[in-house]
Design an enzyme around this catalytic site. Sequence first.
Site, PDB file in Angstrom:
ATOM      1  N   THR A   1      26.862  31.227  31.974  1.00 36.18           N
ATOM      2  CA  THR A   1      28.235  31.522  32.390  1.00 36.18           C
ATOM      3  C   THR A   1      29.107  30.273  32.246  1.00 36.18           C
ATOM      4  O   THR A   1      28.700  29.304  31.591  1.00 36.18           O
ATOM      5  CB  THR A   1      28.261  32.180  33.792  1.00 36.18           C
TER       6      THR A   1
ATOM      7  N   LYS B   1      29.523  29.892  27.683  1.00 34.34           N
ATOM      8  CA  LYS B   1      29.291  31.125  26.936  1.00 34.34           C
ATOM      9  C   LYS B   1      29.479  30.938  25.432  1.00 34.34           C
ATOM     10  O   LYS B   1      28.759  31.529  24.637  1.00 34.34           O
ATOM     11  CB  LYS B   1      30.201  32.244  27.452  1.00 34.34           C
TER      12      LYS B   1
ATOM     13  N   ALA C   1      43.637  38.051  29.563  1.00 39.16           N
ATOM     14  CA  ALA C   1      43.237  37.832  28.164  1.00 39.16           C
ATOM     15  C   ALA C   1      42.194  36.730  28.064  1.00 39.16           C
ATOM     16  O   ALA C   1      42.064  36.077  27.045  1.00 39.16           O
ATOM     17  CB  ALA C   1      44.464  37.487  27.324  1.00 39.16           C
ATOM     18  N   GLY C   2      41.420  36.533  29.157  1.00 36.63           N
ATOM     19  CA  GLY C   2      40.373  35.518  29.166  1.00 36.63           C
ATOM     20  C   GLY C   2      39.043  36.107  28.698  1.00 36.63           C
ATOM     21  O   GLY C   2      38.996  37.124  27.988  1.00 36.63           O
TER      22      GLY C   2
ATOM     23  N   GLY D   1      34.303  45.254  41.298  1.00 33.56           N
ATOM     24  CA  GLY D   1      33.713  44.238  40.423  1.00 33.56           C
ATOM     25  C   GLY D   1      32.222  44.040  40.661  1.00 33.56           C
ATOM     26  O   GLY D   1      31.501  43.601  39.759  1.00 33.56           O
TER      27      GLY D   1
HETATM   28  P1  NAP Z   1      39.259  33.178  32.198  1.00 32.12           P
HETATM   29  O1  NAP Z   1      38.692  33.255  30.842  1.00 32.12           O
HETATM   30  O2  NAP Z   1      39.576  31.858  32.793  1.00 32.12           O
HETATM   31  O3  NAP Z   1      40.618  34.073  32.218  1.00 32.12           O
HETATM   32  C1  NAP Z   1      41.422  34.116  33.365  1.00 32.12           C
HETATM   33  C2  NAP Z   1      42.500  35.160  33.178  1.00 32.12           C
HETATM   34  O4  NAP Z   1      43.193  35.285  34.429  1.00 32.12           O
HETATM   35  C3  NAP Z   1      43.530  34.789  32.138  1.00 32.12           C
HETATM   36  O5  NAP Z   1      44.007  35.957  31.545  1.00 32.12           O
HETATM   37  C4  NAP Z   1      44.620  34.116  32.985  1.00 32.12           C
HETATM   38  O6  NAP Z   1      45.907  34.176  32.407  1.00 32.12           O
HETATM   39  C5  NAP Z   1      44.592  34.995  34.210  1.00 32.12           C
HETATM   40  N1  NAP Z   1      45.119  34.324  35.405  1.00 32.12           N
HETATM   41  C6  NAP Z   1      44.495  33.360  36.115  1.00 32.12           C
HETATM   42  N2  NAP Z   1      45.280  33.009  37.159  1.00 32.12           N
HETATM   43  C7  NAP Z   1      46.405  33.767  37.084  1.00 32.12           C
HETATM   44  C8  NAP Z   1      47.564  33.878  37.892  1.00 32.12           C
HETATM   45  N3  NAP Z   1      47.731  33.134  38.972  1.00 32.12           N
HETATM   46  N4  NAP Z   1      48.483  34.779  37.548  1.00 32.12           N
HETATM   47  C9  NAP Z   1      48.329  35.547  36.470  1.00 32.12           C
HETATM   48  N5  NAP Z   1      47.246  35.497  35.653  1.00 32.12           N
HETATM   49  C10 NAP Z   1      46.281  34.609  35.981  1.00 32.12           C
HETATM   50  O7  NAP Z   1      38.317  33.887  33.280  1.00 32.12           O
HETATM   51  P2  NAP Z   1      37.315  35.128  33.039  1.00 32.12           P
HETATM   52  O8  NAP Z   1      35.959  34.621  32.767  1.00 32.12           O
HETATM   53  O9  NAP Z   1      37.946  36.076  32.085  1.00 32.12           O
HETATM   54  O10 NAP Z   1      37.289  35.754  34.504  1.00 32.12           O
HETATM   55  C11 NAP Z   1      38.414  36.456  35.010  1.00 32.12           C
HETATM   56  C12 NAP Z   1      38.043  37.119  36.324  1.00 32.12           C
HETATM   57  O11 NAP Z   1      37.033  38.106  36.090  1.00 32.12           O
HETATM   58  C13 NAP Z   1      37.350  36.153  37.321  1.00 32.12           C
HETATM   59  O12 NAP Z   1      38.319  35.575  38.146  1.00 32.12           O
HETATM   60  C14 NAP Z   1      36.399  37.025  38.092  1.00 32.12           C
HETATM   61  O13 NAP Z   1      36.991  37.436  39.303  1.00 32.12           O
HETATM   62  C15 NAP Z   1      36.190  38.213  37.194  1.00 32.12           C
HETATM   63  N6  NAP Z   1      34.791  38.283  36.720  1.00 32.12           N
HETATM   64  C16 NAP Z   1      34.069  39.374  37.050  1.00 32.12           C
HETATM   65  C17 NAP Z   1      32.768  39.505  36.611  1.00 32.12           C
HETATM   66  C18 NAP Z   1      31.966  40.695  37.030  1.00 32.12           C
HETATM   67  O14 NAP Z   1      30.802  40.812  36.610  1.00 32.12           O
HETATM   68  N7  NAP Z   1      32.516  41.577  37.830  1.00 32.12           N
HETATM   69  C19 NAP Z   1      32.198  38.535  35.795  1.00 32.12           C
HETATM   70  C20 NAP Z   1      32.972  37.422  35.456  1.00 32.12           C
HETATM   71  C21 NAP Z   1      34.271  37.326  35.922  1.00 32.12           C
HETATM   72  P3  NAP Z   1      46.422  33.025  31.390  1.00 32.12           P
HETATM   73  O15 NAP Z   1      45.824  33.365  30.047  1.00 32.12           O
HETATM   74  O16 NAP Z   1      47.877  33.131  31.437  1.00 32.12           O
HETATM   75  O17 NAP Z   1      45.894  31.720  31.936  1.00 32.12           O
END
Ligand code: NAP
Length: 518
Positions: free
Chosen positions: A304, A308, A378-379, A485
């Site tokens: 993670t 990744k 879009a992460g 989630g």
């Molecule tokens: P990431 O690659 O860092 O992407 C974060 C995303 O959140 C980006 O789109 C970012 O927008 C947006 N963001 C962050 N803070 C924000 C704010 N204050 N206002 C608006 N947009 C915001 O992270 P990731 O790995 O995709 O993870 C995202 C979320 O998924 C985690 O926080 C976690 O809660 C969840 N998750 C769930 C699982 C599961 O198995 N259920 C697994 C992993 C993660 P920008 O592009 O504008 O920065």
Amino acid sequence: MTYLAVPISASNPDQAGDRMSAAIAGGAEILELRTDYIENLNVDIVKNLVFEAKNKLSDGPPIIVTCRDKRQGGAADYPLQLRIDVLTVAIDAGAEFIDFEYDNFLNIENRQRIISALSQNSNARLILSAHDFQGKFDDIAALHRSILAACPSAIPKLVYTANHINDCFEAFDLLKSTIGERIVFCMGKAGMISRILARKLGSFLTFASIDDESATAPGQLTVAQFNGLYRGNSIDSDTELFGVIADPVAHSASPAIHNACFADAGMNRVYLPLHVENGSAGFDSFMRNVMDRKWLKFKGFSVTIPHKDNALNFTKAVGGMVEPLAEKIGAVNTLILTPQGGLKAYNTDYAGALDAIIAGMEITKADLSGMKVAVIGAGGVARAIVAALSDAGARIFVYNRTVEKAQKLAAEFDCDSAGLDALANLDAKLIINCTSIGMHPNIDAAPVPVGVIKSRMTVFDTVYNPAKTLLLKNAKKAGAKTIDGITMFVNQARAQFKLFTKTDGDADLMRNVALENL
Ligand code: NAP
């Protein structure tokens, strides 16, 4: 046999007595009486404590008496002569082991006093120890040989500080390449796995403390963590190794989940938190260390943040197999080491999300074809989910704070995109939050305006801490279906467990352990 030794680091005899009783009740197999922690130390205190341990505590475990030199981590700066007096008195009183610093043993007078005391009691053994609180020894194998040359009947103890998880491999190599009784492990957070694997690799003992407050060295686990979370009781030389590679890793619920499932299935496997720092360079050398040592029996990894894409690149660089959708997503969250020494890379996030959607909406994958889906974010997670939904033929709209990132993701998977302000006009059958909005500690935030959610919609929040986010609470109030989630998290962990073991993990057990650990 590797003994689980519990240090007794009390400041007075009464506290030491209480802690010895607690350590025995907790499962200590050896007690290490750290007399350097006792205030106003004298030989009578030590004599009485060893006597108490040997005679009052029924069926008490063997005792090591140590009065550590301040220069090697001792708690107080007691004079050398008093420290040797303490050890000789301990032998007279019946202690099975005394621990003395190898450096001080090299002095002929010190050596003669220690050897003479040991000759009075044939049951007592000497542990000759060397510690490095800064980093690795210059040549650990040579140091091991020198200690044995100085006293062939002693148990050498070589303990150094790991500043990176990759520093642990020298300790593993020494244990692998030597026989006989020896104590080898690493201090520091980065050395934590060496304390667990000491039992697998045959170190004479490893340490765990009764609680965090009584720990005597950085990185020491508690007995409850060692035997509970990490199944220390059942580790042996055949134990297969798994773990989560991450930076940071301490927050991860994966060790608790996978170890609970290994225990439930009676499998001789342990799952470790693997804190791999220094980005791709640290990741690559960790993987090479593991792959060069098949005898360690590492079999699989969860991967993670932030590794990744490092996992994807490394697998390609070593000619391993990358699952096509993982390649398309550009991220790998599961690695399998094959019996032939090769590497296979997978992504279980997309399947975990897809299964959660299909079960939550009570539909089939085919029903997703043509369905309007709003993906917020879009992460990395958004990317996996967009790839899965695109594969299933859904009509996807990506919303993101940084519009350029939404546009880039949408262009790659042939869908539409907009900024978060466009969410006010959202119309979709399924809304998926892939941002961290609403995640602990900012639990009063939700990414979607309340009025937008309709009862005909399903709302899926990938945030799993808390399980019931404000977004899901709002969706429930609006009469919409909800998917949390935790369901996705458990699904991807189950898919990993299947790749690790070719069997299904108990979904209820995984969910309960995940909830307990959040
Ligand atoms: P990431 O690659 O860092 O992407 C974060 C995303 O959140 C980006 O789109 C970012 O927008 C947006 N963001 C962050 N803070 C924000 C704010 N204050 N206002 C608006 N947009 C915001 O992270 P990731 O790995 O995709 O993870 C995202 C979320 O998924 C985690 O926080 C976690 O809660 C969840 N998750 C769930 C699982 C599961 O198995 N259920 C697994 C992993 C993660 P920008 O592009 O504008 O920065």
